[in-house]
Design a protein around this motif. Structure first.
Motif, PDB file in Angstrom:
ATOM      1  N   ILE A 244      26.767  92.313 -17.342  1.00 40.50           N
ATOM      2  CA  ILE A 244      26.211  93.509 -17.986  1.00 40.50           C
ATOM      3  C   ILE A 244      27.241  94.625 -18.002  1.00 40.50           C
ATOM      4  CG2 ILE A 244      24.432  95.294 -17.812  1.00 40.50           C
ATOM      5  CD1 ILE A 244      22.635  93.146 -16.501  1.00 40.50           C
ATOM      6  N   LEU A 245      27.864  94.868 -16.846  1.00 35.95           N
ATOM      7  CA  LEU A 245      28.871  95.946 -16.771  1.00 35.95           C
ATOM      8  C   LEU A 245      30.051  95.673 -17.701  1.00 35.95           C
ATOM      9  CD1 LEU A 245      29.029  96.837 -12.950  1.00 35.95           C
ATOM     10  CD2 LEU A 245      27.706  97.921 -14.769  1.00 35.95           C
ATOM     11  N   ASP A 246      30.489  94.411 -17.754  1.00 38.65           N
ATOM     12  CA  ASP A 246      31.613  94.074 -18.645  1.00 38.65           C
ATOM     13  C   ASP A 246      31.262  94.338 -20.097  1.00 38.65           C
ATOM     14  OD1 ASP A 246      33.113  93.289 -16.486  1.00 38.65           O
ATOM     15  OD2 ASP A 246      32.722  91.146 -16.715  1.00 38.65           O
TER      16      ASP A 246
ATOM     17  N   ARG B 220      22.172 100.063  -8.859  1.00 42.22           N
ATOM     18  CA  ARG B 220      22.766  99.388 -10.009  1.00 42.22           C
ATOM     19  C   ARG B 220      22.228  99.925 -11.334  1.00 42.22           C
ATOM     20  NH1 ARG B 220      23.760  93.051  -8.109  1.00 42.22           N
ATOM     21  NH2 ARG B 220      25.340  93.606  -6.573  1.00 42.22           N
ATOM     22  N   LEU B 221      20.957 100.306 -11.356  1.00 41.83           N
ATOM     23  CA  LEU B 221      20.400 100.886 -12.584  1.00 41.83           C
ATOM     24  C   LEU B 221      21.041 102.240 -12.880  1.00 41.83           C
ATOM     25  CD1 LEU B 221      16.591 100.010 -12.371  1.00 41.83           C
ATOM     26  CD2 LEU B 221      18.345  98.940 -13.799  1.00 41.83           C
ATOM     27  N   LEU B 222      21.292 103.023 -11.844  1.00 46.78           N
ATOM     28  CA  LEU B 222      21.967 104.309 -12.042  1.00 46.78           C
ATOM     29  C   LEU B 222      23.374 104.093 -12.595  1.00 46.78           C
ATOM     30  CD1 LEU B 222      20.812 106.234  -8.839  1.00 46.78           C
ATOM     31  CD2 LEU B 222      20.178 106.724 -11.213  1.00 46.78           C
ATOM     32  N   LYS B 223      24.056 103.052 -12.130  1.00 47.22           N
ATOM     33  CA  LYS B 223      25.380 102.728 -12.665  1.00 47.22           C
ATOM     34  C   LYS B 223      25.277 102.353 -14.144  1.00 47.22           C
ATOM     35  CE  LYS B 223      29.764 101.530 -12.667  1.00 47.22           C
ATOM     36  NZ  LYS B 223      30.827 102.535 -12.568  1.00 47.22           N
ATOM     37  N   ILE B 224      24.268 101.552 -14.505  1.00 45.12           N
ATOM     38  CA  ILE B 224      24.068 101.164 -15.904  1.00 45.12           C
ATOM     39  C   ILE B 224      23.743 102.389 -16.748  1.00 45.12           C
ATOM     40  CG2 ILE B 224      22.522  99.879 -17.436  1.00 45.12           C
ATOM     41  CD1 ILE B 224      22.339  97.745 -15.221  1.00 45.12           C
TER      42      ILE B 224
ATOM     43  N   THR C 172      19.444 103.428 -21.814  1.00 48.59           N
ATOM     44  CA  THR C 172      18.080 103.838 -21.472  1.00 48.59           C
ATOM     45  C   THR C 172      17.394 102.707 -20.706  1.00 48.59           C
ATOM     46  OG1 THR C 172      17.989 105.135 -23.505  1.00 48.59           O
ATOM     47  CG2 THR C 172      15.905 104.710 -22.399  1.00 48.59           C
ATOM     48  N   ILE C 173      16.611 103.065 -19.696  1.00 46.96           N
ATOM     49  CA  ILE C 173      15.918 102.066 -18.869  1.00 46.96           C
ATOM     50  C   ILE C 173      14.413 102.135 -19.140  1.00 46.96           C
ATOM     51  CG2 ILE C 173      15.449 101.236 -16.539  1.00 46.96           C
ATOM     52  CD1 ILE C 173      18.360 100.953 -17.390  1.00 46.96           C
ATOM     53  N   ALA C 174      13.827 100.982 -19.468  1.00 47.54           N
ATOM     54  CA  ALA C 174      12.388 100.884 -19.724  1.00 47.54           C
ATOM     55  C   ALA C 174      11.759  99.893 -18.749  1.00 47.54           C
ATOM     56  CB  ALA C 174      12.127 100.435 -21.163  1.00 47.54           C
ATOM     57  N   LEU C 175      10.490 100.121 -18.420  1.00 52.25           N
ATOM     58  CA  LEU C 175       9.720  99.177 -17.607  1.00 52.25           C
ATOM     59  C   LEU C 175       8.704  98.505 -18.508  1.00 52.25           C
ATOM     60  CD1 LEU C 175       9.237  98.082 -14.749  1.00 52.25           C
ATOM     61  CD2 LEU C 175       7.530  99.868 -14.433  1.00 52.25           C
ATOM     62  N   ASP C 176       8.797  97.187 -18.630  1.00 54.80           N
ATOM     63  CA  ASP C 176       7.948  96.438 -19.562  1.00 54.80           C
ATOM     64  C   ASP C 176       6.660  95.985 -18.877  1.00 54.80           C
ATOM     65  OD1 ASP C 176       7.161  95.213 -21.877  1.00 54.80           O
ATOM     66  OD2 ASP C 176       8.604  93.572 -21.786  1.00 54.80           O
TER      67      ASP C 176
END
Length: 625
Positions: free
Chosen positions: A490-492, A523-527, A533-537
Motif C-alpha cells: 500500500i505504501l509503495d 498505520r492508518l495515520l501514515k496512510i 480518505t479512510i472509510a468504515l464499511d
C-alpha cells in the motif's frame, strides 16, 4: 471410568514389577530409569517446541526476523509465553536464526538471563546446521553418571524453508539421586515409587487440566453445546461452501422467563439443545449463539441444497410436539428458524450468518414457528463460473491481466450528483466470463498471490483515477493493514502515485474483529498522511463497536445495507440509522447509505440528511465509469 481404573491398575503393577526387577538388577534399572527420564523430558521438550512453533505461525506470516525486528511488543508477548516453560528441569528456551554469514543470532529468549534481539550466540554449528539441512529436530545429549543435560533443537518452517530454530536446554539431577540411593537398598524402592508417583501425578494432572480447560473454553456451561469461542476457531478452519447455516430462536422466550422464572428458562434452553442435537449428525456443529439463539452449521454433500431446510423442519416439529416439564408444569414452545443455503455467495461468513439471522426475523414477522430460507442469486447479471478457482488459476489471471474492476457510483444526496465510485474486484475467466470474488478470494487470502492481487487492484484503481480524474474507494480488511507485506505494498503504491492519492478512499471492512488497535491507528495515520480518505464499511453489522470512533481516524462511515434496505418498513432500522447519523454528524464524519433500492428508501435517506447513497436504484456496478 472402568477404562481409567484399568489404566491405574496397569500403572500400579508396572511400578511393582519395576521395583522387583530393581531388587535383582539395580544397575540395569538405573540405566533404564535414566533412559526413561530422558525420553519423558525429550517428549515434553518436543511438545513445548511444537507449541512455540505454532505460536510463531499464528503471529508471523513469512519471515520471523523481518516481522519481529520492528515489533518489540510482539517479541515481549512471545517471550512471556515462552518463559512459562522455564523451571528446574527446563533451564533455557530461546529461538535463533542463521544470518547470511552462517552465524546464529537471537530472535526470542524466554530464559531468565535473556539474550538481546539479533545478538550473536556461539553454538556447536554442526548440530544447528543439521537442523537447517535436514528440516528435522536434533537432540544433543551430554550424559554423565550423576546427571543428564540435553538440548532439543526444533526447526521452524515457513514456505517449507527453515527460518529459525527453537532451542530448549534442560537437565535433571535425578540420576544422581538414583545412583546414591542404590547403596541403602532399604530406601531405594520408596524413593523410586515416590519419584515415579509424583511424575505420573503431575503429567496426569497437567493432561486432565489442559483437556478440561480446553473443553470449558469452547463449551457453553448451561447447554453443553459449543460457544462463540469455538465458533471463532471453527470459522478459521472450515470451507464454508461445504455447509449451510441455520439460525434458530425460541419464540416468546422472554415471556417464559417472566412467567416461570429464569430457572425454567434454563431448563427450556438445555432441553432444546438436547432435542436439536438429536436431529443433527456428527459432521454438523451446534453452537449457542446468544441468549436463546442457536447456530447450526449443516454439512452438505452434492445436490443437497434442501438439506438444511429438511433438518430445520425436523427440529421445528420435534420441539413443537415435545412437552417441557418444569415443577409439575407443562410448557409448550415453538421455534423460528432462518437459513442461509449458499453462504459462499457472501463477502464473509459473518455476513452469511447475518443473512440467516435476517431470515430468522422474517420467520418471526410472518407469525413464528416457521422455517424461512432464500437462495441468493447474483444481482450483477454476470455469467460467473460456479466452481471456485485455484491459486494457480488466479495467479495466471494476474499474469495475463485478467483481473479487472467494476465500478459502482456513490451519489451525493444533497447535490444529486456522483461523488465517487467504489471499485469492485472481478476476475475474467479464459472464456471471457466474469468470476465474482467469492469464487477466488478465500482461496488466495493467506498466500503470496493475495499480495500480488492487492497490488494489481491498487494499480487498476490509480490508472482509473488518472484517466478519469474521479474519486474511487477500494476495500481492504483490518488484517491487510496489520499484514506487513500488504501494508508495504500500500505504501509503495501511494508513494508511486503521490499526485493521485487525494482521490483515493480506503474502505475498511467492519465485519472483522478489531485487533492490535494501536498498530492499526498508527498505520492508518501514515496512510492518511498521503491525503487518502479512510472509510468504515458495513457499520451497524457484524462486529460493530462504537469504540472505533475513539481509535480509528475515520472520515467516512458507510451504514450497513441490512439497516438501509428495511428502513422504509422497519421502525427499528430507522431509529438505529438515525442515531448513527446523529453521532457521525457530531463527530464530523461523512455518512453513506448502502443498498438504496427504491425511491422510498432514497426519500428517507434525504430526510435523515445522510450525505451520500449507493445502491442499484441509483447505479449498478459497471466495468467502466
Amino acid at each position: 471410568m472402568k477404562q481409567t481404573s484399568k489404566i491405574y491398575i496397569f500403572v500400579f503393577l508396572s511400578i511393582v514389577f519395576a521395583i522387583i526387577y530393581l531388587f535383582f538388577s539395580t544397575n540395569k534399572i538405573q540405566q533404564e530409569l535414566n533412559t526413561n527420564i530422558e525420553k519423558i523430558l525429550i517428549q515434553q521438550a518436543k511438545s513445548f517446541a511444537k507449541n512455540i512453533e505454532a505460536e510463531l505461525h499464528r503471529h508471523i506470516q513469512k519471515d520471523p526476523y523481518l516481522e519481529l525486528k520492528d515489533k518489540p511488543s510482539l517479541r515481549a508477548h512471545l517471550e512471556d509465553s515462552m518463559s512459562i516453560i522455564v523451571n528446574d528441569f527446563f533451564k533455557y528456551v530461546f529461538v535463533l536464526y542463521r544470518d547470511k554469514s552462517g552465524n546464529y543470532r537471537y530472535l526470542l529468549d524466554g530464559s531468565p538471563d535473556k539474550g538481546r534481539f539479533n545478538q550473536r550466540l556461539n553454538v556447536e554449528k554442526r548440530y544447528w546446521d543439521k537442523v537447517y539441512s535436514t528440516h528435522k529436530a536434533v537432540v544433543i545429549k551430554q550424559n554423565k553418571l550423576e546427571s543428564i543435560w540435553i538440548s532439543y533443537l526444533q526447526p521452524v518452517l515457513f514456505d517449507n524453508k527453515v527460518k529459525a530454530v527453537v532451542a530448549i536446554d534442560f537437565s535433571t539431577e535425578l540420576p544422581a539421586s538414583i545412583y546414591y540411593a542404590i547403596e541403602p537398598l532399604k530406601h531405594i524402592f520408596l524413593y523410586i515409587f515416590i519419584s515415579i508417583g509424583i511424575l505420573l501425578t503431575i503429567l496426569l494432572y497437567q493432561t486432565l487440566l489442559s483437556f478440561k480447560n480446553k473443553k470449558e473454553s469452547i463449551t457453553d456451561a448451561l447447554t453443553q453445546t459449543y460457544n462463540r469461542n469455538f465458533l471463532r476457531e471453527l470459522l478459521g478452519k472450515i470451507n464454508i461452501a461445504e455447509y449451510q447455516i441455520i439460525m434458530l430462536d425460541i419464540d416468546y422466550f422472554k415471556q417464559i422467563n417472566d412467567s416461570y422464572g429464569h430457572k425454567a428458562g434454563d431448563v427450556i434452553l438445555t432441553k432444546t439443545a438436547q432435542l436439536i442435537a438429536q436431529e443433527i449428525r456428527k459432521d454438523d456443529y451446534l453452537i449457542r449463539f446468544g441468549g436463546e439463539e442457536f447456530l447450526l452449521f449443516i454439512k452438505r454433500g452434492k445436490n443437497s441444497k434442501k438439506l438444511a431446510f429438511e433438518v430445520a423442519q425436523r427440529i421445528r416439529k420435534k420441539i413443537e410436539n415435545t412437552p417441557f416439564e418444569y415443577e409439575d408444569k407443562i410448557i409448550r414452545i415453538t421455534v423460528s428458524i432462518g437459513i442461509t443455503c449458499e453462504p459462499e455467495h457472501f463477502k464473509s461468513i459473518s455476513l452469511a450468518i447475518k443473512h440467516a439471522d435476517e431470515m430468522l426475523y422474517r420467520a418471526k414477522r410472518e407469525g413464528r414457528n416457521k422455517v424461512v430460507s432464500k437462495y441468493i442469486q447474483d444481482t450483477n447479471q454476470v455469467q460467473a463460473s460456479q466452481q471456485s478457482k485455484s491459486i494457480n488459476e488466479v495467479k495466471e489471471a494476474i499474469e495475463e491481466d485478467r483481473i479487472i474492476c467494476y465500478f459502482q457510483a456513490i451519489v451525493d444526496v444533497n447535490e444529486n450528483k456522483i461523488a465517487k465510485y467504489e471499485a469492485l474486484a472481478r476476475m475474467l475467466d479464459k472464456d471471457g466470463s466474469v468470476v465474482l470474488p467469492y469464487l477466488f478470494l478465500d482461496t488466495i487470502i493467506h498466500t503470496n498471490v493475495y499480495n500480488d492481487f492487492t497490488k494489481k487492484i491498487l494499480e487498476l484503481v490509480f490508472e482509473k483515477i488518472k484517466s478519469k480524474k474521479v474519486a474511487i474507494s477500494v476495500n481492504l480488511n483490518f488484517s491487510d493493514i496489520l499484514d506487513n507485506t500488504i501494508y508495504n505494498i500500500i505504501l509503495d503504491e501511494l508513494q508511486s502515485h503521490k499526485a493521485l492519492t487525494q482521490w483515493l478512499t480506503i474502505e475498511l471492512l467492519e465485519y472483522e474483529v478489531l485487533e492490535e488497535v494501536s498498530l492499526i491507528q498508527e498505520r492508518l495515520l501514515k496512510i492518511k498522511s498521503f491525503g487518502v480518505t479512510i472509510a468504515l464499511d458495513d457499520f451497524g453489522s457484524g462486529f460493530a463497536n462504537y469504540t472505533v470512533f475513539q481509535t480509528l481516524p475515520l472520515d467516512i462511515l458507510k451504514i450497513d445495507g441490512s439497516l438501509i434496505k428495511n428502513i422504509d418498513t422497519s421502525e427499528v432500522s430507522y431509529k438505529i440509522t438515525h442515531s448513527i447519523v446523529i453521532l457521525a454528524r457530531e463527530l464530523g464524519i461523512t455518512t453513506v447509505a448502502e443498498f438504496v433500492h427504491s425511491k422510498e428508501v432514497l426519500d428517507i435517506i434525504q430526510k435523515l440528511q445522510i450525505d451520500q447513497a449507493q445502491g442499484f436504484y441509483l447505479a449498478k456496478p459497471s466495468p467502466d465509469i
